[in-house]
Design an enzyme around this catalytic site. Structure first.
Site, PDB file in Angstrom:
ATOM      1  N   ASN A   8      28.134 -23.061 -19.032  1.00  0.00           N
ATOM      2  CA  ASN A   8      28.784 -23.593 -17.839  1.00  0.00           C
ATOM      3  C   ASN A   8      27.653 -24.065 -16.936  1.00  0.00           C
ATOM      4  O   ASN A   8      27.105 -23.312 -16.154  1.00  0.00           O
ATOM      5  CB  ASN A   8      29.617 -22.500 -17.177  1.00  0.00           C
ATOM      6  CG  ASN A   8      30.389 -22.988 -15.971  1.00  0.00           C
ATOM      7  OD1 ASN A   8      30.144 -24.077 -15.453  1.00  0.00           O
ATOM      8  ND2 ASN A   8      31.313 -22.176 -15.492  1.00  0.00           N
ATOM      9  N   LYS A  15      25.580 -20.803 -16.045  1.00  0.00           N
ATOM     10  CA  LYS A  15      26.155 -19.546 -16.519  1.00  0.00           C
ATOM     11  C   LYS A  15      26.364 -19.652 -18.030  1.00  0.00           C
ATOM     12  O   LYS A  15      26.651 -20.735 -18.544  1.00  0.00           O
ATOM     13  CB  LYS A  15      27.483 -19.264 -15.810  1.00  0.00           C
ATOM     14  CG  LYS A  15      27.334 -18.966 -14.326  1.00  0.00           C
ATOM     15  CD  LYS A  15      28.637 -18.497 -13.694  1.00  0.00           C
ATOM     16  CE  LYS A  15      29.592 -19.648 -13.518  1.00  0.00           C
ATOM     17  NZ  LYS A  15      30.822 -19.241 -12.777  1.00  0.00           N
ATOM     18  N   ARG A  93      31.634 -26.170 -20.635  1.00  0.00           N
ATOM     19  CA  ARG A  93      32.573 -26.565 -19.586  1.00  0.00           C
ATOM     20  C   ARG A  93      32.234 -27.987 -19.164  1.00  0.00           C
ATOM     21  O   ARG A  93      31.096 -28.294 -18.838  1.00  0.00           O
ATOM     22  CB  ARG A  93      32.451 -25.636 -18.381  1.00  0.00           C
ATOM     23  CG  ARG A  93      33.347 -26.041 -17.212  1.00  0.00           C
ATOM     24  CD  ARG A  93      32.964 -25.297 -15.951  1.00  0.00           C
ATOM     25  NE  ARG A  93      33.803 -25.657 -14.823  1.00  0.00           N
ATOM     26  CZ  ARG A  93      33.395 -25.619 -13.556  1.00  0.00           C
ATOM     27  NH1 ARG A  93      32.157 -25.243 -13.261  1.00  0.00           N
ATOM     28  NH2 ARG A  93      34.205 -25.952 -12.588  1.00  0.00           N
ATOM     29  N   HIS A 181      39.199 -26.373 -11.999  1.00  0.00           N
ATOM     30  CA  HIS A 181      39.124 -24.921 -12.232  1.00  0.00           C
ATOM     31  C   HIS A 181      40.100 -24.476 -13.316  1.00  0.00           C
ATOM     32  O   HIS A 181      40.535 -23.328 -13.357  1.00  0.00           O
ATOM     33  CB  HIS A 181      39.376 -24.131 -10.936  1.00  0.00           C
ATOM     34  CG  HIS A 181      38.274 -24.264  -9.938  1.00  0.00           C
ATOM     35  ND1 HIS A 181      38.508 -24.388  -8.580  1.00  0.00           N
ATOM     36  CD2 HIS A 181      36.927 -24.306 -10.091  1.00  0.00           C
ATOM     37  CE1 HIS A 181      37.353 -24.498  -7.945  1.00  0.00           C
ATOM     38  NE2 HIS A 181      36.382 -24.457  -8.835  1.00  0.00           N
ATOM     39  N   ARG A 241      31.555 -28.325   0.395  1.00  0.00           N
ATOM     40  CA  ARG A 241      32.502 -29.436   0.340  1.00  0.00           C
ATOM     41  C   ARG A 241      33.565 -29.276   1.421  1.00  0.00           C
ATOM     42  O   ARG A 241      33.961 -28.162   1.757  1.00  0.00           O
ATOM     43  CB  ARG A 241      33.158 -29.493  -1.046  1.00  0.00           C
ATOM     44  CG  ARG A 241      32.266 -30.074  -2.111  1.00  0.00           C
ATOM     45  CD  ARG A 241      32.843 -29.896  -3.505  1.00  0.00           C
ATOM     46  NE  ARG A 241      32.358 -28.678  -4.142  1.00  0.00           N
ATOM     47  CZ  ARG A 241      32.823 -28.196  -5.285  1.00  0.00           C
ATOM     48  NH1 ARG A 241      33.825 -28.813  -5.905  1.00  0.00           N
ATOM     49  NH2 ARG A 241      32.317 -27.093  -5.805  1.00  0.00           N
ATOM     50  N   ARG A 285      28.486 -14.268   1.734  1.00  0.00           N
ATOM     51  CA  ARG A 285      27.823 -12.995   2.014  1.00  0.00           C
ATOM     52  C   ARG A 285      26.892 -13.107   3.220  1.00  0.00           C
ATOM     53  O   ARG A 285      26.857 -12.212   4.074  1.00  0.00           O
ATOM     54  CB  ARG A 285      27.053 -12.522   0.775  1.00  0.00           C
ATOM     55  CG  ARG A 285      27.936 -12.165  -0.409  1.00  0.00           C
ATOM     56  CD  ARG A 285      27.131 -12.050  -1.681  1.00  0.00           C
ATOM     57  NE  ARG A 285      26.560 -13.335  -2.069  1.00  0.00           N
ATOM     58  CZ  ARG A 285      25.925 -13.563  -3.221  1.00  0.00           C
ATOM     59  NH1 ARG A 285      25.793 -12.569  -4.097  1.00  0.00           N
ATOM     60  NH2 ARG A 285      25.433 -14.758  -3.499  1.00  0.00           N
ATOM     61  N   ILE A 329      34.062 -15.199  -4.268  1.00  0.00           N
ATOM     62  CA  ILE A 329      34.586 -14.710  -2.992  1.00  0.00           C
ATOM     63  C   ILE A 329      35.873 -13.924  -3.221  1.00  0.00           C
ATOM     64  O   ILE A 329      36.073 -12.846  -2.652  1.00  0.00           O
ATOM     65  CB  ILE A 329      34.827 -15.882  -2.026  1.00  0.00           C
ATOM     66  CG1 ILE A 329      33.502 -16.574  -1.679  1.00  0.00           C
ATOM     67  CG2 ILE A 329      35.525 -15.407  -0.757  1.00  0.00           C
ATOM     68  CD1 ILE A 329      33.669 -17.864  -0.887  1.00  0.00           C
ATOM     69  N   GLY A 330      36.738 -14.449  -4.058  1.00  0.00           N
ATOM     70  CA  GLY A 330      38.010 -13.773  -4.319  1.00  0.00           C
ATOM     71  C   GLY A 330      37.842 -12.380  -4.886  1.00  0.00           C
ATOM     72  O   GLY A 330      38.626 -11.473  -4.574  1.00  0.00           O
ATOM     73  N   GLU A 379      35.317 -17.809 -17.316  1.00  0.00           N
ATOM     74  CA  GLU A 379      35.396 -19.157 -17.875  1.00  0.00           C
ATOM     75  C   GLU A 379      34.648 -19.259 -19.196  1.00  0.00           C
ATOM     76  O   GLU A 379      35.066 -19.998 -20.105  1.00  0.00           O
ATOM     77  CB  GLU A 379      34.836 -20.162 -16.867  1.00  0.00           C
ATOM     78  CG  GLU A 379      35.696 -20.301 -15.624  1.00  0.00           C
ATOM     79  CD  GLU A 379      34.959 -20.930 -14.463  1.00  0.00           C
ATOM     80  OE1 GLU A 379      35.397 -21.995 -13.996  1.00  0.00           O
ATOM     81  OE2 GLU A 379      33.940 -20.356 -14.020  1.00  0.00           O
TER      82      GLU A 379
END
Length: 396
Positions: A8, A15, A93, A181, A241, A285, A329-330, A379
């Site tokens: 990815n 990643k 990806r 996503h 963004r 953070r 974040i989620g 992912e």
């Protein structure tokens, strides 16, 4: 014995996951990690599922190191790591598949040309996705590579959810709402079918909240609507963004403030969002730990954006049964989750503070009319599964 690598590749990070294939060609995660701060001071960390660190390496003076340089190092490590397992494929990806590419495809020169033509629609992502493919083709020209598209999960959403109110000829030329996503949402849907079938079948909003952020409305595990549209700029406020924006603001920048098209693109993609509002950072953070009022304003605007878009998706779903938080974040910002849920309390959402603070799998109370989960996304595993299915058929 076989293994595959899932990649990815983004603008400043890569990643990856390494998967050994069992006798039924099911991918079994062996190790994974991330290369961060590409173009500044690259750092690589690779670990097993149980947290054993296999490699940590940094290049403090490595600003000139390219994605290709780092992929050389990663691929050499991966071949050594799998030992008696031969790497038989690489899965990637790819953010934008356009109107035609709605399922994973094996990479060919013709496919690369087609994906290159879509790069203007995803300038932060697509070029780096393709750099990874080309780099691996140079390193291992006979190794099959598979492209997995972030837009594919949304391709069969209702027709009206793909329309923008522009002339029909433009829509038919491909200017439409695609959604992104998709690999993350596909993973969430697949996991829910296993761990919570009732939730999977209901009216669900999945919130992929990270440096890139979007929401997806699902029914029975299928995309009904999503906040991102023609590009990955639309919808939620993100790390750098802007998210939803009045098109007139863009016209004003160009006609009155004399911004060039390149200046507008740079501002919308890399200078807006949390970074632009706070003037401090795109990292949630850092903003949560900052005493600056502008940091608080950026967080509050992010929360408002997410709640507002969730409310709109409730219209598409005609109600809401469940909400799932995922991505950086989620998964890791309980205060942000709590603030979003507080703004959506009118839907009957009631959060258990202790469960939320602990990041428990279910953070809603027994009395909540809407069930709320925290579910880590993966992912790379979806890329691995798609790669296996394309090469060997469905292992399940």
């Amino acid at each position: 014995m076989k293994a595959i690598v899932a990649l990815n590749s983004g603008s400043s990070s890569i990643k990856f996951g390494v998967y050994r294939l069992d006798q039924d060609h099911l991918p079994v995660h062996s190790a994974g990690g991330k290369i961060e701060k590409i173009g500044i001071a690259p750092a690589m960390r690779i670990a097993t599922d149980d947290g054993e660190v296999l490699l940590e390496r940094a290049w403090p003076d490595g600003a000139a190191m390219t994605h290709s340089d780092l992929l050389d190092i990663l691929f050499d490590w991966a071949r050594d790591h799998v030992e008696d397992h031969a790497i038989v494929a690489i899965g990637h990806r790819v953010v934008h598949g356009g109107t035609r590419l709605v399922a994973p495809e094996r990479v060919t020169p013709a496919l690369l040309d087609e994906l290159e033509a879509l790069s203007p629609l995803a300038p932060l992502h697509q070029p780096h996705n393709l750099v990874a493919i080309r780099s691996l083709a140079r390193l291992a020209p006979d190794l099959p590579q598979v492209a997995c598209f972030d837009t594919a999960f949304h391709h069969d959403k209702p027709a009206l959810a793909s329309r923008m109110a522009i002339p029909r000829a433009l829509h038919e030329s491909g200017i439409r709402r695609y959604g992104f996503h998709g690999l993350s949402y596909e993973y969430v849907a697949s996991q829910l079918r296993q761990i919570d079938p009732e939730m999977a079948q209901g009216r669900l909003i999945a919130a992929h909240l990270g440096n890139g952020a979007s929401l997806c409305a699902m029914k029975d595990g299928r995309s009904i609507d999503t906040t991102m549209g023609f590009t990955a700029l639309d919808g939620l406020m993100m790390g750098t963004r802007c998210g939803r924006l009045d098109p007139g603001a863009v016209l004003h920048l160009q006609t009155q403030l004399r911004y060039s098209a390149q200046q507008v693109e740079t501002m919308l993609y890399t200078q807006s969002g949390l970074l632009g509002v706070s003037g401090i950072s795109s990292d949630m953070r850092e903003l949560e730990s900052s005493p600056e009022p502008a940091a608080r304003e950026a967080i509050d605007l992010f929360v408002r954006s997410a709640a507002r878009e969730a409310g709109a998706l409730c219209v598409a779903l005609e109600g809401l049964d469940a909400l799932v938080f995922t991505a950086g974040i989620g998964e890791n910002a309980p205060a942000v989750r709590a603030a979003i849920c507080a703004r959506l309390a009118w839907l009957g959402i009631d959060i258990d503070a202790a469960s939320n603070a602990a990041g428990a799998p279910v953070i809603s109370t027994a009395q909540s009319r809407v069930k709320v989960r925290v579910l880590p996304t993966d992912e790379e595993r979806m890329i691995a599964l798609h790669t296996v299915r394309l090469l060997y058929g469905d292992p399940s």
